[in-house]
Enzyme design. Structure first.
Site, PDB file in Angstrom:
ATOM      1  CG  HIS A  47       2.845  -5.869   0.395  1.00  0.00           C
ATOM      2  ND1 HIS A  47       3.281  -7.075   0.902  1.00  0.00           N
ATOM      3  CD2 HIS A  47       1.516  -5.794   0.695  1.00  0.00           C
ATOM      4  CE1 HIS A  47       2.272  -7.703   1.481  1.00  0.00           C
ATOM      5  NE2 HIS A  47       1.189  -6.950   1.366  1.00  0.00           N
ATOM      6  CG  HIS A  71      -6.951  -3.676   0.284  1.00  0.00           C
ATOM      7  ND1 HIS A  71      -5.680  -3.197   0.462  1.00  0.00           N
ATOM      8  CD2 HIS A  71      -6.989  -4.880   0.913  1.00  0.00           C
ATOM      9  CE1 HIS A  71      -4.968  -4.072   1.171  1.00  0.00           C
ATOM     10  NE2 HIS A  71      -5.742  -5.087   1.456  1.00  0.00           N
TER      11      HIS A  71
END
Length: 407
Positions: free
Chosen positions: A259, A388
């Protein structure tokens, strides 16, 4: 089988992003992923989850983030000329309205099992992905994007946005009564992603302003006090909750370096969209990204899933998505400041991904490997999503910090 390499020899000078052969390889990888996940589309409503070979998994469980990420990803695919992307976009946008949307209380259900609602919670994490999907679909020219954007913005404004804090709260029951006081970084980080996409699609400054407020809290206020690591979990009044330990996969304790890569790149995207003001944004983004690389890179390669608050590895699982986000983040650093150490990281990350995660036979990426680099199947069944890894191919190729994919 022989693995096609992402560019020439590691001994070559310069930067891979400047090499036509690397650019071509990135686009080839993006198209292979889009081809693989095209099999997700059901004949009826919703999408399949896919096995490693691309065959559909049994069952009809459908979670909101799966629907929305497919719409977003194929909107990106449409923008780079992938033939057939419109089918996935149309299918997902229709499913959002026909199944995920709550006709009684408004908002979007978290999960469905066929035509039955399985989990009726209203989660900020899911709703910001609805905004991302609609914003990307708008940029791809979908005729219903404005309607869904208007709907989800109203829900976010009414139920999730805390204007005093400048942050999104997290979760409600179906009827908008509270069931927890949990506050989290993850939904807000993806909120920044969605808000920036919405700004790119509409030019509405409210989206850009709100993204800046979220970034300011986590990157300007929290990160410097935490040695450039980002705690995941917070109390109702936005104090770090160091004792929180929720779901070990989706709300793990401590910090999640993947993150930090995402939020660092989003900081640079916001800075670019704001006109690149004289600010500390490039510095703080670099601090986040470099600290996460330093802490999380494991002996033998790969990135640890979670860390303790002091940066020690807590969960050494090697998942695909932190590597993809590190690739995009390092590429963003290279875009603004050509440093040899960033190029070393970029090559090392792609080398590890190419050798261990990319499925050169079927397409797509394997989601996890063990410490020896072998495919791990104990956590994920099949290949979870395209989101992703597709962005890791498309965003670096653009050479930009914002509007990374456009016609």
């Amino acid at each position: 089988m022989d693995r096609p390499q992402p560019a020439g020899s590691n001994s070559e000078t310069g930067f891979w992003l400047d090499k036509p052969e690397h650019q071509a390889w990135l686009m080839e990888q993006a198209h292979r992923q889009l081809e693989f996940f095209s099999a997700s589309c059901r004949n009826g409503p919703g999408f399949f989850l896919l096995n490693h070979d691309g065959s559909p998994q049994p069952g009809k469980l459908q979670e909101l983030h799966t629907t929305t990420r497919l719409v977003h990803s194929y909107a990106l695919g449409h923008l780079v000329g992938f033939q057939g992307a419109e089918k996935i976009i149309d299918h997902g946008m229709a499913y959002l309205e026909s199944h995920h949307q709550d006709p009684e209380f408004g908002g979007y259900f978290w999960s469905l099992d066929g035509d039955r609602v399985k989990d009726d919670r209203k989660l900020a994490y899911g709703h910001v992905f609805v905004l991302l999907a609609a914003a990307s679909a708008k940029q791809a020219g979908h005729p219903n994007a404005d309607n869904i954007m208007a709907n989800v913005r109203n829900v976010l404004d009414t139920h999730f946005w805390d204007d005093e804090a400048g942050l999104f709260c997290d979760e409600w029951n179906r009827d908008w009564t509270p069931f927890s006081n949990y506050r989290g970084m993850n939904a807000n980080m993806h909120g920044v992603e969605a808000l920036l996409a919405a700004f790119e699609g509409t030019g509405d400054e409210t989206y850009l302003s709100r993204a800046g407020r979220i970034l300011d809290f986590f990157i300007s206020q929290i990160a410097p006090e935490e040695n450039w690591r980002l705690p995941e979990h917070y109390t109702q009044d936005w104090q770090i909750d160091r004792s929180y330990a929720g779901d070990p996969m989706f709300r793990p304790a401590g910090t999640t370096p993947g993150h930090s890569f995402e939020l660092g790149r989003l900081q640079l995207q916001h800075w670019d969209l704001s006109g690149r003001p004289e600010s500390g944004a490039p510095y703080s983004a670099r601090q986040l990204i470099e600290q996460a690389l330093h802490d999380a890179w494991l002996p033998g390669g790969g990135l640890a899933y979670t860390l303790d608050f002091d940066g020690q590895v807590a969960n050494a699982s090697r998942f695909w998505w932190p590597v993809t986000e590190a690739i995009s983040a390092v590429a963003a650093l290279i875009t603004i400041d050509r440093k040899p150490e960033d190029e070393r990281w970029y090559r090392m990350l792609w080398g590890y991904a190419n050798d261990h995660f990319i499925d050169h036979r079927h397409g797509g990426w394997f989601p996890a490997v063990d410490e020896t680099g072998k495919i791990a199947t104990s956590i994920f069944g099949g290949k979870p999503d395209i989101y992703h890894s597709l962005q890791a191919c498309l965003f670096p190729q653009s050479g930009r910090l914002s509007r990374m994919v456009s016609l």
